[in-house]
Design a protein around this motif. Structure first.
Motif, PDB file in Angstrom:
ATOM      1  N   ILE A  78       1.403 -11.635   2.028  1.00 57.30           N
ATOM      2  CA  ILE A  78       1.090 -10.429   1.250  1.00 57.30           C
ATOM      3  C   ILE A  78       0.070  -9.568   1.992  1.00 57.30           C
ATOM      4  O   ILE A  78       0.136  -8.333   1.959  1.00 57.30           O
ATOM      5  N   SER A  79      -0.863 -10.219   2.702  1.00 60.14           N
ATOM      6  CA  SER A  79      -1.861  -9.461   3.460  1.00 60.14           C
ATOM      7  C   SER A  79      -1.203  -8.625   4.552  1.00 60.14           C
ATOM      8  O   SER A  79      -1.636  -7.490   4.818  1.00 60.14           O
ATOM      9  N   PHE A  80      -0.142  -9.155   5.179  1.00 62.17           N
ATOM     10  CA  PHE A  80       0.580  -8.388   6.196  1.00 62.17           C
ATOM     11  C   PHE A  80       1.329  -7.216   5.555  1.00 62.17           C
ATOM     12  O   PHE A  80       1.433  -6.133   6.143  1.00 62.17           O
ATOM     13  N   VAL A  81       1.839  -7.427   4.336  1.00 62.51           N
ATOM     14  CA  VAL A  81       2.506  -6.329   3.613  1.00 62.51           C
ATOM     15  C   VAL A  81       1.506  -5.218   3.318  1.00 62.51           C
ATOM     16  O   VAL A  81       1.812  -4.027   3.471  1.00 62.51           O
ATOM     17  N   LEU A  82       0.294  -5.604   2.932  1.00 64.04           N
ATOM     18  CA  LEU A  82      -0.739  -4.618   2.658  1.00 64.04           C
ATOM     19  C   LEU A  82      -1.155  -3.858   3.913  1.00 64.04           C
ATOM     20  O   LEU A  82      -1.476  -2.669   3.852  1.00 64.04           O
ATOM     21  N   VAL A  83      -1.136  -4.547   5.058  1.00 64.58           N
ATOM     22  CA  VAL A  83      -1.427  -3.864   6.321  1.00 64.58           C
ATOM     23  C   VAL A  83      -0.375  -2.797   6.595  1.00 64.58           C
ATOM     24  O   VAL A  83      -0.687  -1.697   7.078  1.00 64.58           O
ATOM     25  N   GLY A  84       0.888  -3.113   6.276  1.00 64.67           N
ATOM     26  CA  GLY A  84       1.950  -2.126   6.424  1.00 64.67           C
ATOM     27  C   GLY A  84       1.716  -0.913   5.529  1.00 64.67           C
ATOM     28  O   GLY A  84       1.926   0.231   5.945  1.00 64.67           O
ATOM     29  N   LEU A  85       1.258  -1.169   4.288  1.00 60.87           N
ATOM     30  CA  LEU A  85       0.938  -0.058   3.390  1.00 60.87           C
ATOM     31  C   LEU A  85      -0.247   0.747   3.914  1.00 60.87           C
ATOM     32  O   LEU A  85      -0.272   1.979   3.804  1.00 60.87           O
ATOM     33  N   ALA A  86      -1.218   0.039   4.494  1.00 64.39           N
ATOM     34  CA  ALA A  86      -2.385   0.727   5.062  1.00 64.39           C
ATOM     35  C   ALA A  86      -1.970   1.659   6.195  1.00 64.39           C
ATOM     36  O   ALA A  86      -2.540   2.740   6.364  1.00 64.39           O
ATOM     37  N   ALA A  87      -0.964   1.252   6.972  1.00 63.72           N
ATOM     38  CA  ALA A  87      -0.476   2.091   8.071  1.00 63.72           C
ATOM     39  C   ALA A  87       0.184   3.360   7.557  1.00 63.72           C
ATOM     40  O   ALA A  87       0.186   4.391   8.243  1.00 63.72           O
ATOM     41  N   LEU A  88       0.742   3.309   6.345  1.00 60.68           N
ATOM     42  CA  LEU A  88       1.327   4.506   5.743  1.00 60.68           C
ATOM     43  C   LEU A  88       0.252   5.457   5.228  1.00 60.68           C
ATOM     44  O   LEU A  88       0.472   6.660   5.131  1.00 60.68           O
ATOM     45  N   ILE A  89      -0.900   4.882   4.894  1.00 61.51           N
ATOM     46  CA  ILE A  89      -2.003   5.706   4.390  1.00 61.51           C
ATOM     47  C   ILE A  89      -2.763   6.355   5.539  1.00 61.51           C
ATOM     48  O   ILE A  89      -3.062   7.543   5.520  1.00 61.51           O
ATOM     49  N   ARG A  90      -3.086   5.545   6.554  1.00 60.66           N
ATOM     50  CA  ARG A  90      -3.721   6.033   7.774  1.00 60.66           C
ATOM     51  C   ARG A  90      -3.146   5.255   8.944  1.00 60.66           C
ATOM     52  O   ARG A  90      -2.942   4.038   8.848  1.00 60.66           O
ATOM     53  N   TYR A  91      -2.887   5.938  10.046  1.00 53.17           N
ATOM     54  CA  TYR A  91      -2.233   5.285  11.175  1.00 53.17           C
ATOM     55  C   TYR A  91      -3.081   4.173  11.780  1.00 53.17           C
ATOM     56  O   TYR A  91      -2.568   3.310  12.498  1.00 53.17           O
ATOM     57  N   GLU A  92      -4.407   4.148  11.495  1.00 54.56           N
ATOM     58  CA  GLU A  92      -5.256   3.067  11.994  1.00 54.56           C
ATOM     59  C   GLU A  92      -4.813   1.702  11.485  1.00 54.56           C
ATOM     60  O   GLU A  92      -5.180   0.668  12.054  1.00 54.56           O
ATOM     61  N   GLY A  93      -4.020   1.697  10.400  1.00 53.41           N
ATOM     62  CA  GLY A  93      -3.502   0.432   9.891  1.00 53.41           C
ATOM     63  C   GLY A  93      -2.646  -0.292  10.912  1.00 53.41           C
ATOM     64  O   GLY A  93      -2.570  -1.533  10.912  1.00 53.41           O
TER      65      GLY A  93
END
Length: 225
Positions: free
Chosen positions: A186-201
């Motif tokens: 789930i943490s990796f899924v959240l990292v993917g969502l973070a990349a959609l919010i800001r490319y630094e993800g």
């Protein structure tokens, strides 16, 4: 040595007094106080500017069209359908479609309020993450420092995606440090969502992957032996 022992005993006693119920109450008080402070400084009568305005128009067009807009009413290069940072306006568009107002300031203020609310919710993963390294009383202090940081308070009033990015990143980091494989996934899924919010993800994904393979490679080697 006796003074150190007494000091450690006092700290241990203080930590034991922090029951789950008391911790929830303290964090709730911190969150409510932080929200009231931020609400007091919200410029309800002023429109959004710069990148925040670009995110607003993107979310507005998306809520009306029902699909990713090809052009928006902002020239900001950070907010286009080709740019990957459309997670924040896509999230806002879900609520914009439910609002019924003829005043665009109502939608802009909702964007600000959403950013403020998310910044308040972030104290929860901050506390949980801190408890993995610190005692409970120090973890509460860490959550307080985050909640009342002047720079973070100012940023949360702008309606930009940074607050949502921090919430997702801190939550993913807390889950990544878990021993359960399901939470780590789930943490990796959240990292993917973070990349959609800001490319630094995307940059976070690299150290996560390295730590994941190193961590479970050691576990596999220890199981073999």
């Amino acid at each position: 040595t006796d003074s150190k022992l007494k000091k450690n005993n006092l700290i241990d006693t203080a930590c034991k007094n922090f029951t789950s119920k008391k911790i929830i109450i303290i964090l709730a008080l911190i969150g409510i106080t932080s929200f009231i402070i931020k609400l007091n400084y919200l410029p309800f009568d002023l429109p959004l500017t710069n990148d925040a305005a670009g995110y607003f128009w993107y979310a507005n067009d998306l809520s009306i069209l029902g699909n990713l807009p090809s052009e928006i009413a902002s020239s900001s290069p950070r907010v286009t359908n080709e740019f990957p940072n459309n997670g924040w306006p896509s999230f806002l568009s879900l609520f914009f479609s439910l609002l019924n107002s003829d005043n665009f300031l109502d939608y802009m203020n909702f964007q600000r309020l959403t950013s403020v609310s998310i910044s308040v919710l972030t104290i929860i993963p901050i506390y949980l993450l801190s408890t993995r390294f610190l005692k409970k009383n120090i973890a509460i202090l860490a959550a307080s420092l985050f909640a009342f940081s002047p720079r973070l308070i100012e940023n949360s009033l702008m309606g930009n995606p940074e607050q949502m990015f921090l919430l997702v990143v801190f939550t993913s980091l807390y889950l990544f440090l878990s021993k359960k494989h399901s939470l780590i996934i789930i943490s990796f899924v959240l990292v993917g969502l973070a990349a959609l919010i800001r490319y630094e993800g995307l940059l976070i994904f690299i150290p996560y992957s390295i730590m994941f393979f190193l961590r479970f490679r050691k576990n596999n080697n220890s199981n073999r032996t």
